[in-house]
Scaffold this active site. Structure first.
Site, PDB file in Angstrom:
ATOM      1  N   GLU A  31       4.666   8.890  11.495  1.00 47.95           N
ATOM      2  CA  GLU A  31       3.443   8.235  11.957  1.00 47.95           C
ATOM      3  C   GLU A  31       3.773   7.512  13.265  1.00 47.95           C
ATOM      4  O   GLU A  31       2.988   7.475  14.194  1.00 47.95           O
ATOM      5  CB  GLU A  31       2.962   7.228  10.908  1.00 47.95           C
ATOM      6  CG  GLU A  31       1.533   6.801  11.156  1.00 47.95           C
ATOM      7  CD  GLU A  31       1.331   5.318  11.104  1.00 47.95           C
ATOM      8  OE1 GLU A  31       1.080   4.729  12.177  1.00 47.95           O
ATOM      9  OE2 GLU A  31       1.414   4.737  10.011  1.00 47.95           O
ATOM     10  N   CYS A  90       4.248   1.315   9.389  1.00 42.34           N
ATOM     11  CA  CYS A  90       4.752   2.439   8.601  1.00 42.34           C
ATOM     12  C   CYS A  90       5.368   3.497   9.509  1.00 42.34           C
ATOM     13  O   CYS A  90       4.823   3.832  10.549  1.00 42.34           O
ATOM     14  CB  CYS A  90       3.625   3.045   7.776  1.00 42.34           C
ATOM     15  SG  CYS A  90       3.203   2.020   6.352  1.00 42.34           S
ATOM     16  N   ARG A 112      -5.199   8.559  10.736  1.00 38.27           N
ATOM     17  CA  ARG A 112      -4.214   8.144  11.752  1.00 38.27           C
ATOM     18  C   ARG A 112      -4.228   9.010  13.025  1.00 38.27           C
ATOM     19  O   ARG A 112      -3.207   9.185  13.677  1.00 38.27           O
ATOM     20  CB  ARG A 112      -2.792   8.152  11.181  1.00 38.27           C
ATOM     21  CG  ARG A 112      -2.536   7.028  10.232  1.00 38.27           C
ATOM     22  CD  ARG A 112      -2.758   5.676  10.941  1.00 38.27           C
ATOM     23  NE  ARG A 112      -2.328   4.609  10.104  1.00 38.27           N
ATOM     24  CZ  ARG A 112      -3.065   4.104   9.108  1.00 38.27           C
ATOM     25  NH1 ARG A 112      -4.282   4.558   8.878  1.00 38.27           N
ATOM     26  NH2 ARG A 112      -2.588   3.129   8.375  1.00 38.27           N
TER      27      ARG A 112
HETATM   28  N1  EPU Z   1       5.026   0.675  -2.977  1.00 36.05           N
HETATM   29  C1  EPU Z   1       6.144   0.861  -3.761  1.00 36.05           C
HETATM   30  N2  EPU Z   1       7.340   0.983  -3.145  1.00 36.05           N
HETATM   31  C2  EPU Z   1       7.452   0.916  -1.793  1.00 36.05           C
HETATM   32  C3  EPU Z   1       6.323   0.746  -1.007  1.00 36.05           C
HETATM   33  C4  EPU Z   1       5.087   0.607  -1.607  1.00 36.05           C
HETATM   34  O1  EPU Z   1       6.081   0.915  -4.956  1.00 36.05           O
HETATM   35  O2  EPU Z   1       8.578   1.016  -1.309  1.00 36.05           O
HETATM   36  C5  EPU Z   1       3.736   0.516  -3.629  1.00 36.05           C
HETATM   37  C6  EPU Z   1       3.129  -0.857  -3.314  1.00 36.05           C
HETATM   38  O3  EPU Z   1       3.568  -1.828  -4.214  1.00 36.05           O
HETATM   39  C7  EPU Z   1       1.662  -0.586  -3.409  1.00 36.05           C
HETATM   40  C8  EPU Z   1       1.520   0.876  -3.039  1.00 36.05           C
HETATM   41  O4  EPU Z   1       2.837   1.434  -3.066  1.00 36.05           O
HETATM   42  O5  EPU Z   1       1.226  -0.765  -4.721  1.00 36.05           O
HETATM   43  C9  EPU Z   1       0.905   1.100  -1.685  1.00 36.05           C
HETATM   44  O6  EPU Z   1       1.539   0.314  -0.686  1.00 36.05           O
HETATM   45  P1  EPU Z   1       0.719  -0.187   0.588  1.00 36.05           P
HETATM   46  O7  EPU Z   1      -0.444  -0.998   0.146  1.00 36.05           O
HETATM   47  O8  EPU Z   1       1.649  -0.792   1.585  1.00 36.05           O
HETATM   48  O9  EPU Z   1       0.101   1.178   1.138  1.00 36.05           O
HETATM   49  P2  EPU Z   1       0.770   2.345   1.951  1.00 36.05           P
HETATM   50  O10 EPU Z   1       0.065   3.591   1.556  1.00 36.05           O
HETATM   51  O11 EPU Z   1       2.256   2.330   1.882  1.00 36.05           O
HETATM   52  C10 EPU Z   1      -0.973   2.299   3.901  1.00 36.05           C
HETATM   53  C11 EPU Z   1      -0.846   2.414   5.394  1.00 36.05           C
HETATM   54  C12 EPU Z   1      -0.510   1.065   5.990  1.00 36.05           C
HETATM   55  C13 EPU Z   1      -1.573   0.047   5.588  1.00 36.05           C
HETATM   56  C14 EPU Z   1      -1.643  -0.016   4.063  1.00 36.05           C
HETATM   57  C15 EPU Z   1      -2.713  -0.964   3.574  1.00 36.05           C
HETATM   58  C16 EPU Z   1      -0.002   4.614   6.007  1.00 36.05           C
HETATM   59  C17 EPU Z   1       1.204   5.427   6.360  1.00 36.05           C
HETATM   60  N3  EPU Z   1       0.226   3.343   5.712  1.00 36.05           N
HETATM   61  O12 EPU Z   1       0.342   1.972   3.434  1.00 36.05           O
HETATM   62  O13 EPU Z   1      -0.528   1.209   7.390  1.00 36.05           O
HETATM   63  O14 EPU Z   1      -1.224  -1.234   6.095  1.00 36.05           O
HETATM   64  O15 EPU Z   1      -1.934   1.304   3.551  1.00 36.05           O
HETATM   65  O16 EPU Z   1      -3.960  -0.550   3.972  1.00 36.05           O
HETATM   66  O17 EPU Z   1      -1.119   5.131   6.021  1.00 36.05           O
HETATM   67  C18 EPU Z   1       0.731   1.631   9.341  1.00 36.05           C
HETATM   68  O18 EPU Z   1      -0.067   2.549   9.543  1.00 36.05           O
HETATM   69  O19 EPU Z   1       1.645   1.385  10.142  1.00 36.05           O
HETATM   70  C19 EPU Z   1       0.578   0.863   8.136  1.00 36.05           C
HETATM   71  C20 EPU Z   1       1.413  -0.095   7.811  1.00 36.05           C
END
Ligand code: EPU
Length: 299
Positions: free
Chosen positions: A291, A216, A168
């Site tokens: 972020e 995020c 990021r």
């Molecule tokens: N999850 C939970 N509870 C929650 C949120 C998520 O249990 O409240 C679980 C989901 O069910 C899933 C796992 O956590 O199994 C991961 O969730 P997600 O796929 O959304 O991944 P993330 O790590 O939360 C990152 C990036 C996102 C990107 C996604 C998919 C960051 C901070 N976030 O999210 O990027 O879309 O991976 O590649 O790195 C952004 O940068 O603005 C952003 C949305």
């Protein structure tokens, strides 16, 4: 997030050279300009933002370079397009090109590499500056060169190996992205479209993509410090989903997505972010880092 007030000054350059001139003009007046891309990852304060905002909104050119040796700074004729099968597989995208437009254009040619940006809003300039993306890949995977306005106010072209993007963070510091050269792999339109669709569907299941959010809010913490839990999972684990301040709300679907339910102010959102940060720190010992970018109107 549809919050925030007005800018004291708004400059709208249409070319890399005009972007450079706008930055230099602001600095000559003693103001460090703020650069506005698509605004997708940004909370702007309420009231009037003092100083200069430069929007890249008019810098939307996306084209296939025909004269690589000449470099990005040269004016290239966008109408001359060699066949997709030729060893080109490159786009020049100016900072104001939307990720969506870039993705659709690559998809039409069957060019693969940026499907991981499916559903990621915003402009290419911001995407390069922040290394936008997710688990299926991101912007810097495909960057070959980037044209920036540097600290001295000059347009400078950087090769990929002169840059050190991290999670990021494009690693460009105060340099402002004007244009970027992206390299793709040849695949088929069908396959590229299919992959982008799969990523989007997977994202739709866990993220409230259609609500007013900034994506995020927090970066994912170092997995060693957080037992492998993401920021969203931490906010979820401490029971904060659904918490509201005014019309600012932590969504039930994803703990790292904060939304504006209609009439939220920037201050509501900022207060909610601080509340989440402090509760997570208190209960888990992990201090979450923003972020999202925040532009404050005052001290
Ligand atoms: N999850 C939970 N509870 C929650 C949120 C998520 O249990 O409240 C679980 C989901 O069910 C899933 C796992 O956590 O199994 C991961 O969730 P997600 O796929 O959304 O991944 P993330 O790590 O939360 C990152 C990036 C996102 C990107 C996604 C998919 C960051 C901070 N976030 O999210 O990027 O879309 O991976 O590649 O790195 C952004 O940068 O603005 C952003 C949305």
């Amino acid at each position: 997030m549809r919050v925030g007030g007005r800018a004291e000054w708004l400059l709208e350059p249409a070319t890399p050279e005009e972007l450079r001139a706008a930055i230099v003009a602001a600095r000559e007046d003693g103001v460090e300009p703020r650069i506005l891309g698509g605004g997708a990852n940004l909370i702007i304060d309420d009231g009037v933002l003092p100083g200069v905002v430069i929007t890249t909104d008019r810098m939307k050119r996306l084209f296939r370079p025909v004269e690589m040796s000449a470099g990005l700074a040269t004016e290239l004729d966008a109408r001359i397009a060699p066949s997709p099968r030729e060893d080109g597989l490159r786009f020049v995208a100016w900072a104001g090109t939307t990720h969506q437009k870039l993705l659709t254009s690559a998809c039409e040619l069957g060019w693969s590499g940026l499907e991981g940006l499916a559903g990621v809003p915003g402009h290419v300039g911001g995407g390069v500056a922040m290394n936008a993306g997710g688990k299926w890949g991101g912007m810097w995977d495909q960057v070959e060169r980037v044209l920036v306005v540097d600290e001295r106010g000059e347009l400078v072209e950087l090769m990929r190996d002169q840059c050190s993007p991290t999670y990021r963070n494009g690693g460009l510091g105060r340099k402002v992205v004007a244009s970027v050269l992206l390299k793709f792999r040849l695949d088929s339109t069908h396959a590229v479209k299919q992959r982008a669709r799969e990523f989007l569907l997977a994202k739709n299941k866990v993220q409230p993509v259609s609500l007013w959010s900034a994506g995020c809010i927090f970066k994912n913490p170092d997995p060693k410090l957080a037992d492998g839990r993401t920021a969203g999972q931490l906010v979820d684990a401490v029971g904060l989903k659904g918490t509201r301040i005014g019309d600012a709300e932590i969504t039930d679907l994803h703990g790292n997505f904060f939304v504006n339910r209609g009439q939220a102010t920037a201050r509501d959102l900022l207060a909610l972010i601080e509340r989440a940060r402090s509760v997570v720190a208190e209960k888990t010992g992990v201090v979450l880092e923003n972020e999202v970018k925040v532009w404050l109107a005052g001290p």
